[in-house]
Scaffold this active site. Structure first.
Site, PDB file in Angstrom:
ATOM      1  N   GLY A   1       0.801  -1.052  -0.053  1.00 53.00           N
ATOM      2  CA  GLY A   1      -0.015   0.100  -0.142  1.00 53.00           C
ATOM      3  C   GLY A   1       0.825   1.265  -0.094  1.00 53.00           C
ATOM      4  O   GLY A   1       2.216   1.142   0.227  1.00 53.00           O
TER       5      GLY A   1
ATOM      6  N   GLY B   1      -1.092  -4.642   1.164  1.00 52.41           N
ATOM      7  CA  GLY B   1      -2.341  -4.240   0.296  1.00 52.41           C
ATOM      8  C   GLY B   1      -2.606  -5.398  -0.561  1.00 52.41           C
ATOM      9  O   GLY B   1      -3.886  -5.513  -0.920  1.00 52.41           O
TER      10      GLY B   1
ATOM     11  N   GLU C   1       5.261  -6.333   7.878  1.00 53.70           N
ATOM     12  CA  GLU C   1       5.266  -5.153   8.463  1.00 53.70           C
ATOM     13  C   GLU C   1       5.931  -4.905   9.901  1.00 53.70           C
ATOM     14  O   GLU C   1       6.090  -3.559  10.138  1.00 53.70           O
ATOM     15  CB  GLU C   1       3.627  -4.807   8.804  1.00 53.70           C
ATOM     16  CG  GLU C   1       2.785  -4.692   7.357  1.00 53.70           C
ATOM     17  CD  GLU C   1       2.575  -6.055   6.666  1.00 53.70           C
ATOM     18  OE1 GLU C   1       1.807  -5.903   5.605  1.00 53.70           O
ATOM     19  OE2 GLU C   1       2.788  -7.070   7.063  1.00 53.70           O
TER      20      GLU C   1
ATOM     21  N   ASP D   1      -1.832  -6.178   8.849  1.00 53.04           N
ATOM     22  CA  ASP D   1      -3.218  -5.596   8.623  1.00 53.04           C
ATOM     23  C   ASP D   1      -4.065  -6.373   7.544  1.00 53.04           C
ATOM     24  O   ASP D   1      -3.659  -7.348   7.125  1.00 53.04           O
ATOM     25  CB  ASP D   1      -3.218  -3.950   8.664  1.00 53.04           C
ATOM     26  CG  ASP D   1      -2.852  -3.405   7.263  1.00 53.04           C
ATOM     27  OD1 ASP D   1      -1.927  -4.147   6.679  1.00 53.04           O
ATOM     28  OD2 ASP D   1      -2.910  -2.503   7.223  1.00 53.04           O
TER      29      ASP D   1
END
Length: 389
Positions: A100, A148, A171, A179
């Protein structure tokens, strides 16, 4: 092995991570210039829809404009009684979607900008749409699939990996957490595999993406065009019809050697050593184990954000009993706390901007991350800021 070699082995994974993340730099997240219209290609062929992420030079990294183009189209197709299938794929031959728009998000967060709120919120709403989609959804995860890109694929009915697929949730190396629904799908991979992947950012490649359960099928890359054609030729397909086509192409993908799952020799260790209820227990388990493999994992964990590792482990442990919707609501709280805290900015600085690969985490030790601090991450946001699905 000398100190120079030790440092090189320790920093090499973050250098590779920085190369991937650096492709995600976006300078105009809200631009409405005409070329933005080409970042996502939307096609309707008979009763099927095709969504193509079209930023190959940026490894198809996801930005807010793309989300805002994909979401309404998927909603429209889902409500069309004649639509039977949606395919999501990436342009180029390197990446499905490498992540992302995190540089733009952190730049916005520093000045209290709206993007740091909107990006995560609208991305998670799209993730939920994929996870609850009422017609077959097929993601061609051919190439790099991280962050993402995971959210655009893993919650769908069918995920097709190739020998070029590289899957990771790295991450914790940038002060974030896995996430896009990571708290939901990672604990469902079986044993403690999800915890291992989340804390270390380990990369799965090719057939191993399917063997882990992340992908539902494996099809060699040179058959993907034929696979797409076969799917588009299906007349009034139901999910079973799609599955039969995917199964057939998988059975015919014999040019790529089929080996044992790369982590199979270590699954007993992963389940045992990463079975601790706290990150401190996991570290202690690895220290006591003392094997070369355990030492390698320790070296990796010692580079990660202590805060990120603690919120990640709690997210996955508690995610076993959560629905996808509940998980995404919790993750949105975590995302906003990352924006309010320090490590996310420091991780992006060290890996993406200055590229010194030496983040100064705050706190710098696991012991310094208190239960109260972790509880704050999971605490409710003001009612008007919560994610509503």
């Amino acid at each position: 092995m000398g100190k120079t070699e030790d440092r090189e082995m320790l920093y090499r994974p973050l250098r590779r991570l920085g190369v991937v993340f650096n492709h995600m730099r976006v300078t105009a997240p809200y631009s409405t210039a005409s070329k933005m219209d080409d970042e996502v290609l939307l096609q309707k062929i008979d009763t099927k829809g095709i969504i193509t992420l079209n930023r190959p030079k940026s490894l198809n990294a996801l930005n807010l404009n793309m989300i805002r183009k994909i979401m309404p189209q998927m909603t429209e197709w889902e409500s069309d009684p004649h639509m039977r299938m949606v395919i999501m794929k990436g342009a180029g031959d390197k990446s499905f979607c490498a992540g992302g728009d995190i540089i733009a998000v952190t730049d916005s967060g520093k000045v209290g900008g709206q993007l740091s709120k909107d990006f995560f919120k609208e991305e998670y709403i799209l993730n939920n749409k994929i996870g609850t989609y009422e017609i077959p959804y097929i993601a061609f995860i051919d190439g790099i699939t991280m962050g993402g890109g995971v959210g655009l694929s893993v919650h769908g009915d069918f995920r097709v990996a190739t020998e070029k697929t590289v899957f990771a949730m790295p991450e914790t190396a940038i002060g974030l957490f896995p996430d896009v629904g990571g708290g939901f799908f990672l604990p469902r991979l079986g044993g403690r595999l999800g915890v291992f992947l989340a804390l270390t950012g380990f990369r799965l490649k090719g057939r191993d993406v399917q063997k882990s359960g992340v992908a539902t099928h494996f099809v060699q890359a040179d058959k993907m065009h034929a696979l797409e054609d076969a799917l588009l030729k299906l007349h009034d397909p139901v999910p079973l019809d799609v599955a039969h086509v995917l199964d057939r192409f998988q059975s015919e993908s014999t040019d790529v050697e089929d080996k044992d799952f790369i982590l199979r020799p270590h699954m007993e260790e992963i389940n045992r050593l990463f079975g601790g209820e706290t990150v401190e227990q996991i570290v202690e388990n690895l220290e006591k184990e003392g094997s070369d493999w355990a030492k390698t994992q320790l070296n990796i964990l010692r580079k990660m954000s202590p805060v990120s590792m603690k919120i990640t482990l709690r997210l996955i442990n508690e995610g076993v009993t959560r629905t996808l919707q509940d998980d995404l609501q919790i993750e949105y709280r975590l995302s906003q706390r990352c924006i309010e805290d320090k490590d996310f900015y420091e991780g992006v600085r060290a890996v993406l901007k200055d590229k010194d690969q030496s983040p100064k985490w705050n706190p710098s030790t696991l012991e310094g991350v208190t239960k109260e601090h972790v509880d704050w991450y999971f605490s409710p946001l003001p009612p008007d800021r919560e994610l509503t699905l």
